[in-house]
Enzyme design. Structure first.
Site, mmCIF file in Angstrom:
data_model
loop_
_atom_site.group_PDB
_atom_site.id
_atom_site.type_symbol
_atom_site.label_atom_id
_atom_site.label_comp_id
_atom_site.label_asym_id
_atom_site.label_seq_id
_atom_site.Cartn_x
_atom_site.Cartn_y
_atom_site.Cartn_z
ATOM 1 N N ASP A 1 10.998 77.241 -26.775
ATOM 2 C CA ASP A 1 11.589 76.831 -28.049
ATOM 3 C C ASP A 1 13.114 76.791 -27.961
ATOM 4 O O ASP A 1 13.713 77.520 -27.172
ATOM 5 C CB ASP A 1 11.143 77.815 -29.143
ATOM 6 C CG ASP A 1 11.328 77.249 -30.534
ATOM 7 O OD1 ASP A 1 11.550 76.025 -30.672
ATOM 8 O OD2 ASP A 1 11.251 78.035 -31.503
ATOM 9 N N HIS B 1 15.263 68.043 -25.394
ATOM 10 C CA HIS B 1 13.916 68.040 -24.811
ATOM 11 C C HIS B 1 13.972 67.657 -23.323
ATOM 12 O O HIS B 1 13.237 68.207 -22.506
ATOM 13 C CB HIS B 1 12.988 67.095 -25.574
ATOM 14 C CG HIS B 1 12.716 67.544 -26.987
ATOM 15 N ND1 HIS B 1 12.359 68.840 -27.288
ATOM 16 C CD2 HIS B 1 12.758 66.889 -28.181
ATOM 17 C CE1 HIS B 1 12.189 68.952 -28.602
ATOM 18 N NE2 HIS B 1 12.436 67.784 -29.167
ATOM 19 N N ASN C 1 3.458 69.813 -34.416
ATOM 20 C CA ASN C 1 4.667 69.062 -34.070
ATOM 21 C C ASN C 1 4.596 67.577 -34.460
ATOM 22 O O ASN C 1 5.621 66.884 -34.464
ATOM 23 C CB ASN C 1 5.012 69.211 -32.586
ATOM 24 C CG ASN C 1 5.572 70.570 -32.219
ATOM 25 O OD1 ASN C 1 5.381 71.070 -31.105
ATOM 26 N ND2 ASN C 1 6.290 71.216 -33.140
HETATM 27 C C1 IPE Z 1 6.389 75.983 -31.146
HETATM 28 O O1 IPE Z 1 7.702 75.683 -31.496
HETATM 29 C C2 IPE Z 1 5.774 74.848 -30.392
HETATM 30 C C3 IPE Z 1 6.327 74.568 -29.072
HETATM 31 C C4 IPE Z 1 7.229 75.264 -28.461
HETATM 32 C C5 IPE Z 1 5.762 73.430 -28.399
HETATM 33 P P1 IPE Z 1 8.088 75.074 -32.926
HETATM 34 O O2 IPE Z 1 9.551 74.921 -32.910
HETATM 35 O O3 IPE Z 1 7.261 73.887 -33.208
HETATM 36 O O4 IPE Z 1 7.637 76.249 -33.907
HETATM 37 P P2 IPE Z 1 8.117 76.576 -35.398
HETATM 38 O O5 IPE Z 1 8.010 75.292 -36.175
HETATM 39 O O6 IPE Z 1 9.529 77.040 -35.306
HETATM 40 O O7 IPE Z 1 7.191 77.659 -35.856
HETATM 41 C C1 IPE Z 2 10.745 73.293 -28.609
HETATM 42 O O1 IPE Z 2 12.029 73.049 -29.062
HETATM 43 C C2 IPE Z 2 10.069 72.042 -28.092
HETATM 44 C C3 IPE Z 2 9.020 71.510 -28.987
HETATM 45 C C4 IPE Z 2 8.573 72.115 -30.067
HETATM 46 C C5 IPE Z 2 8.445 70.225 -28.635
HETATM 47 P P1 IPE Z 2 12.305 72.609 -30.563
HETATM 48 O O2 IPE Z 2 12.305 71.139 -30.652
HETATM 49 O O3 IPE Z 2 11.379 73.298 -31.509
HETATM 50 O O4 IPE Z 2 13.786 73.161 -30.764
HETATM 51 P P2 IPE Z 2 14.385 73.830 -32.082
HETATM 52 O O5 IPE Z 2 13.480 74.964 -32.452
HETATM 53 O O6 IPE Z 2 14.419 72.777 -33.139
HETATM 54 O O7 IPE Z 2 15.736 74.281 -31.654
HETATM 55 MG MG MG Z 3 11.468 75.037 -32.505
#
Ligand code: IPE
Ligand code: IPE
Ligand code: MG
Length: 243
Positions: A21, A38, A69
């Site tokens: 994350d 990403h 997501n």
């Molecule tokens: C969890 O991260 C999913 C992945 C890392 C793929 P998210 O960023 O989607 O989770 P929330 O929304 O903060 O709970």
């Molecule tokens: C995790 O990084 C990757 C996915 C959930 C696909 P995020 O995209 O959730 O990054 P933040 O949490 O917004 O920083």
């Molecule tokens: Mg995230």
């Protein structure tokens, strides 16, 4: 390929699962679009996979895209799907040459045919490998997984292959996407969020957790080593009392 299990921490985790994350925030801090984060995040995966044998990690499971997501903008979702396709094409050779066996967990129904074909191909090409087992959770959510598993279990009961009185704690996991994997010993979440976000709920019932502030694109093999060392000092009691 030189493995260095002798340098692995004594009593370190055999199965590490990572909620990768913080990619979006990493990019935003740099004034760049979220997809930039990403891409940077995807580049970290190689170093982490390569560190596994030396740390005694046999199974690495990474959360790449959750069932939730899809709520993101169409641009971000499409960009992520394109990144997954590119990642597979780019990494297939290195993964297979380095003895990595790749599996995907999650529901494939919402994924596009091209991506599914690449996933199938990567699984097939690496099926004979056993050095590191890399599992990529893509369109994965624990509740969705348990619902899909329960549906198949109910079908087996309805068609007489399974008796309700035989259903126990050993039965359900055989229907989960992770049925061939051991339970995670250590679950790491980067980016400072202290939540599970629907990841491996059944499987991590007795896992140790590490919630660290590092954003995923900044995560390194050194940091993983530190977490493995810290894990090795923990006392996992599984409900029992040490005598
Ligand atoms: C969890 O991260 C999913 C992945 C890392 C793929 P998210 O960023 O989607 O989770 P929330 O929304 O903060 O709970
Ligand atoms: C995790 O990084 C990757 C996915 C959930 C696909 P995020 O995209 O959730 O990054 P933040 O949490 O917004 O920083
Ligand atoms: Mg995230």
């Amino acid at each position: 390929m030189q493995d260095r299990p002798s340098s692995a921490p004594e009593g370190g985790p055999r199965h590490v699962a990572i909620i990768m994350d913080g990619n979006g925030r990493w990019a935003t801090m740099r004034g760049r679009p979220r997809l930039f984060g990403h891409h940077a995040g995807a580049r970290r995966v190689r170093e982490v996979v390569e560190a596994c044998p030396g740390l005694g990690i046999k199974y690495l499971t990474i959360f790449a895209f959750s069932t939730e997501n899809w709520k993101r903008t169409q641009t971000e979702v499409a960009g992520l799907m394109s990144l997954f396709r590119r990642y597979i094409v780019k990494e297939t050779r290195a993964l297979s040459q380095r003895g990595v066996r790749v599996r995907f967990i999650g529901d494939r129904v919402r994924l596009d045919a091209k991506l599914i074909a690449l996933m199938d191909d990567l699984e097939a090409v690496t099926a004979g490998n056993d050095r590191v087992h890399l599992t990529i959770a893509l369109n994965y959510g624990s509740r969705d997984e348990v619902a899909r598993a329960t549906k198949r279990l109910a079908q087996d009961v309805a068609e007489g292959r399974l008796r309700p009185e035989d259903v126990d704690e050993e039965t359900l996991p055989r229907y989960l996407d992770t049925h061939v994997l051991p339970d995670p010993d250590l679950v790491i979440r980067t980016s400072g969020e202290a939540r599970i976000s629907n990841f491996l709920l059944w499987q991590s019932a007795y896992a140790e957790y590490e919630f660290i502030d590092t954003l995923w694109p900044d995560f390194t093999a050194d940091e993983l080593r530190g977490l493995c060392v810290s894990y090795s000092t923990r006392d996992r009691r599984f409900g029992a009392v040490k005598t």
